[in-house]
Scaffold this motif. Sequence first.
Motif, PDB file in Angstrom:
ATOM      1  N   PHE A  17       0.825  -1.197   0.000  1.00 27.39           N
ATOM      2  CA  PHE A  17       0.000   0.000   0.000  1.00 27.39           C
ATOM      3  C   PHE A  17       0.860   1.248   0.000  1.00 27.39           C
ATOM      4  O   PHE A  17       0.569   2.230  -0.687  1.00 27.39           O
ATOM      5  CB  PHE A  17      -0.941  -0.003   1.210  1.00 27.39           C
ATOM      6  N   PHE A  18       1.944   1.201   0.786  1.00 30.43           N
ATOM      7  CA  PHE A  18       2.869   2.320   0.855  1.00 30.43           C
ATOM      8  C   PHE A  18       3.456   2.612  -0.528  1.00 30.43           C
ATOM      9  O   PHE A  18       3.562   3.763  -0.952  1.00 30.43           O
ATOM     10  CB  PHE A  18       3.958   1.989   1.871  1.00 30.43           C
ATOM     11  N   LEU A  19       3.807   1.540  -1.248  1.00 27.54           N
ATOM     12  CA  LEU A  19       4.347   1.721  -2.595  1.00 27.54           C
ATOM     13  C   LEU A  19       3.304   2.336  -3.519  1.00 27.54           C
ATOM     14  O   LEU A  19       3.586   3.217  -4.308  1.00 27.54           O
ATOM     15  CB  LEU A  19       4.792   0.371  -3.173  1.00 27.54           C
ATOM     16  N   PHE A  20       2.067   1.863  -3.377  1.00 29.12           N
ATOM     17  CA  PHE A  20       0.990   2.359  -4.222  1.00 29.12           C
ATOM     18  C   PHE A  20       0.755   3.826  -3.944  1.00 29.12           C
ATOM     19  O   PHE A  20       0.627   4.649  -4.852  1.00 29.12           O
ATOM     20  CB  PHE A  20      -0.266   1.538  -3.953  1.00 29.12           C
ATOM     21  N   HIS A  21       0.742   4.149  -2.666  1.00 30.73           N
ATOM     22  CA  HIS A  21       0.456   5.512  -2.246  1.00 30.73           C
ATOM     23  C   HIS A  21       1.523   6.468  -2.730  1.00 30.73           C
ATOM     24  O   HIS A  21       1.245   7.600  -3.112  1.00 30.73           O
ATOM     25  CB  HIS A  21       0.370   5.538  -0.717  1.00 30.73           C
ATOM     26  N   GLY A  22       2.796   5.974  -2.703  1.00 32.44           N
ATOM     27  CA  GLY A  22       3.905   6.853  -3.072  1.00 32.44           C
ATOM     28  C   GLY A  22       4.041   7.038  -4.575  1.00 32.44           C
ATOM     29  O   GLY A  22       4.801   7.878  -5.031  1.00 32.44           O
ATOM     30  N   GLY A  23       3.290   6.266  -5.336  1.00 37.81           N
ATOM     31  CA  GLY A  23       3.455   6.348  -6.778  1.00 37.81           C
ATOM     32  C   GLY A  23       2.306   7.092  -7.428  1.00 37.81           C
ATOM     33  O   GLY A  23       1.350   7.486  -6.784  1.00 37.81           O
ATOM     34  N   LYS A  24       2.440   7.278  -8.717  1.00 39.87           N
ATOM     35  CA  LYS A  24       1.393   8.051  -9.388  1.00 39.87           C
ATOM     36  C   LYS A  24       0.464   7.162 -10.199  1.00 39.87           C
ATOM     37  O   LYS A  24      -0.405   7.643 -10.877  1.00 39.87           O
ATOM     38  CB  LYS A  24       2.055   9.067 -10.340  1.00 39.87           C
TER      39      LYS A  24
END
Lengths: 330, 476, 126
Positions: free
Chosen positions: C18-25
Amino acid sequence: MKKLSLLLIFILLLAGCSSQDFPNRSVQLIIPYSPGGTTDLVARAFAESFSKELGVDVTIINQPGASGSVGTLAVHDAKPDGYTLLVSADSLGIQRVMGLSTLSFGDFEPILLLTNDPKVIVVGKDSPYTTAGELFNAMREKGLSMSYTGPGGSGHVQALLYESLGAKLTLTPFPGGLDAIVALLGNQVDFTNSNASVVREYLESGDLKALAVCGSKPLQIDASVPLLEDEVEGAKELMDMPFTPLSLLANKDVPEDVLETLREAAKRAVESEEWKNYIASSGQETLYTEYSTVEEMKSFFSSFESRMSWLLYEAGVTESSPEEFSIPRP
Amino acid sequence: MSILFVFLGSLLGMIVGTLPGLSVTMATALLLSLTYSWPTEYALSMIMGVYVVGVYSGAVSAILINVPGAPSSVVTTLDGYPMARKGQATDALFLATIYSVVGSVVGLLCLGLFAKPLSQLALSFRTVDYFLLACLAMGALSSLSGKVVASLLLGIFGVCLSFVGLDPITGTQRFTFGITSLQAGIPLVPVLLGLFGLSEALTMIHEERGVHFELFARSISVKKALSYLPFSLYYALLGTIVGALPGAGTPVASFLSYSQAVKRTKNPKIPFGEGAVEGIIASETANNACVGGALIPMLSLGIPGDGVSAVMLSVFLVHGLRPGPLFMSQSPEVFGWILRSGLLASLFLLLLGLVLAPRLSMIAKVKRSILAVFVIVLSFIGAYSFNYRSFDILLMVIFGFVGYAMKSQKLPTAPLILGLVLGPMMDANFRRSVLLMGEKGLIQYLASPLTLILLGLILLLALLPNYRKRSHDGDL
Amino acid sequence: MKKLILGLLGLALFGYGFFLFHGGKEEIALSPGLMPMFLGVLTVILSFFYKEQWTKKPFPLRRGAFILIYLVLWNLVGFWVSTLVFCFLGFYILAEKKLPYAALYSLGLTLILDLVFIRFFRIMLP
């Protein structure tokens, strides 16, 4: 006791490495990509001639990984004695802004600028587009899909340049140039931009059609392919530089006289018959004719880095801004 | 004259494949440099020798010491080593030899006869089909050991390991936590060497200090061995097709075949995991068929089917040949050289396998602790030679300890490798498919015959039961 | 207990995804966090079915130590010395050979490896 002393002598003999004239043992070329790619092939062809001029064996070591940053780092960390050299591709210019490493061209001493593989826009043989003009119109009107080799690569740079000309693109990354071509052959994307040496065979067999060359010189292998600047308005200023420069670099702290020896040998190597034959048959352009002195090479590298870093930064695909590394605007 | 080079190559392939730490890709890259100035025919002959025999000989160490000589032989350890423990190493090697030849010949025949149609088939595999194929192979997780839940979890762990490094689609760093050396990802070979090699060596030293296995003479008659031929043809074809897909290689072929074998064999005389010959046959046939398969797109399209054929591609280029769609019509004699040397190498495989392998099984009698030292040193060298990074040795050691812990808890190590191999294929292709789907709806995108067939296969196999003993704390 | 640890690991995996998803566009279907999230959920589900027992096994101190010594030496002085030392330790202590034999075998083995790998295969070991 006797065995022990024999052992010691053995070890000492092995460890001892007399420092006579350079080079007195084999030189290693580190290629930060897997065997079989363009960088690898150019390096191997070069190594043959280079080794004859240097008088010692030149071995190739492939250290792929992280868009070339693994092998690059290895040369940077190696002993600066001139025996470990790097054959770098274009990615070294943007590694800092892409967050891959803290290295750039400026961290190395250039020996020779080798080749540039011109980018060519290609479509499948059943494609409805027969000219680059038509392709661009379609790109601007409805948008097209393109396969490329991943963020930061030369294919990506091309896509960004097209977008600045108004194109709308859906980009799908693939592991390598050949995989991008496979996707096109399988009709999964509308077009791709490939390197000339890679796409040559498919043009000849008719499986792919070349619509334009993204550069300022016509293609060696097929002079009938139009230049992009002749087909599309505004392309000229964008396509006036080599996008895939391959260069031979050495560690920054290598002594000056060793560098001189390497440079001399490299210059002679590219005059050899075998190398010239290789260049002629591969379709690549030579860069050393245009950038032959050290100052010219260094200034090429900094302007290359400048343009690429800012282009990628402004498209929003980088980790950091070029300003953080004091990279001037082009 | 080129026969000599095929033989030399075969011999080299035998050595390289048997020793853990040395790989066929490495040997081929070496030959690339070595044969730079040789006449093309000799260079290709030697390389084909190494390729064909090298893929097979990974089975030798897999069977004898439970250390696969290459990622494609991982599955062979599952049934090969138990056979060796029971003193049946000679039988296992015999079967591995024969069926590697079968696979090799089938693959090469397909290359010779069906290259064009098969390469068209390969091209029609879209990213979504690769994704489905990976899912199909992941189904093997439930067949690798009796401990299904543990296998699945380890498979997931393996997939997560494969994510470490730069994401191929977005370039974002995953699981690297700031460690630069992890940016390039977790490489397969050092992990394999650690998880299988080092861990086995550690076990050898302790558990089996003075132990050596019995070695009975061959008990399977030639007739009995050949009775499995019809069974093996399915896997030969499977291996050829998987090999023809660029980006899917011998590990995928052997894992997929093994899982198919587990599902399709109704009553193996000996259960899978305890020495079922069907397991060895399936995986060895498939991984050698892959050789012929990988050459198909390489020769008819200029697109390598796996790592070794990629190096071969550069051998061509270096010798002035131009692989691509016109290659077969422009240089038919080269095509002939490759076919001939491949078939010749298969013959040498048979000879070497029948003559040398039984001698090699004497290794089973060497004191384990001595073997262990040897395996450990080879693992160190092999881990380093993969990418010339000392960091990989550290990875190898870590996974060695992890593998030892797993083995002492009787957990299977193969699922981890499966996850590591298939992770990128699943993840990257799934997301690429999403990108390529574009505005088309999901249904429309999936509505191609190949995709539907693959979907059907997955459903079918998910529903079929496994013919394998389920256990929780019994033996693997 | 094991189930709990596994369940927590699964949640951590999901969280990281989720953190990766959130940090990406990217949208979720394209995000690098997609698979980690999915796998995290799977792990949590599987943790309920986990039934393996953990048997206490002693840790192989001596062997482990030798291997670590090998690793460290390799990074410090390179291939030759570290392999020699390790082989010697292995043959003498683990395989219980007599001292002169252990020394001889280790020298021999290291030499052979040098010849095969460095001279023949041209792999540049440090």
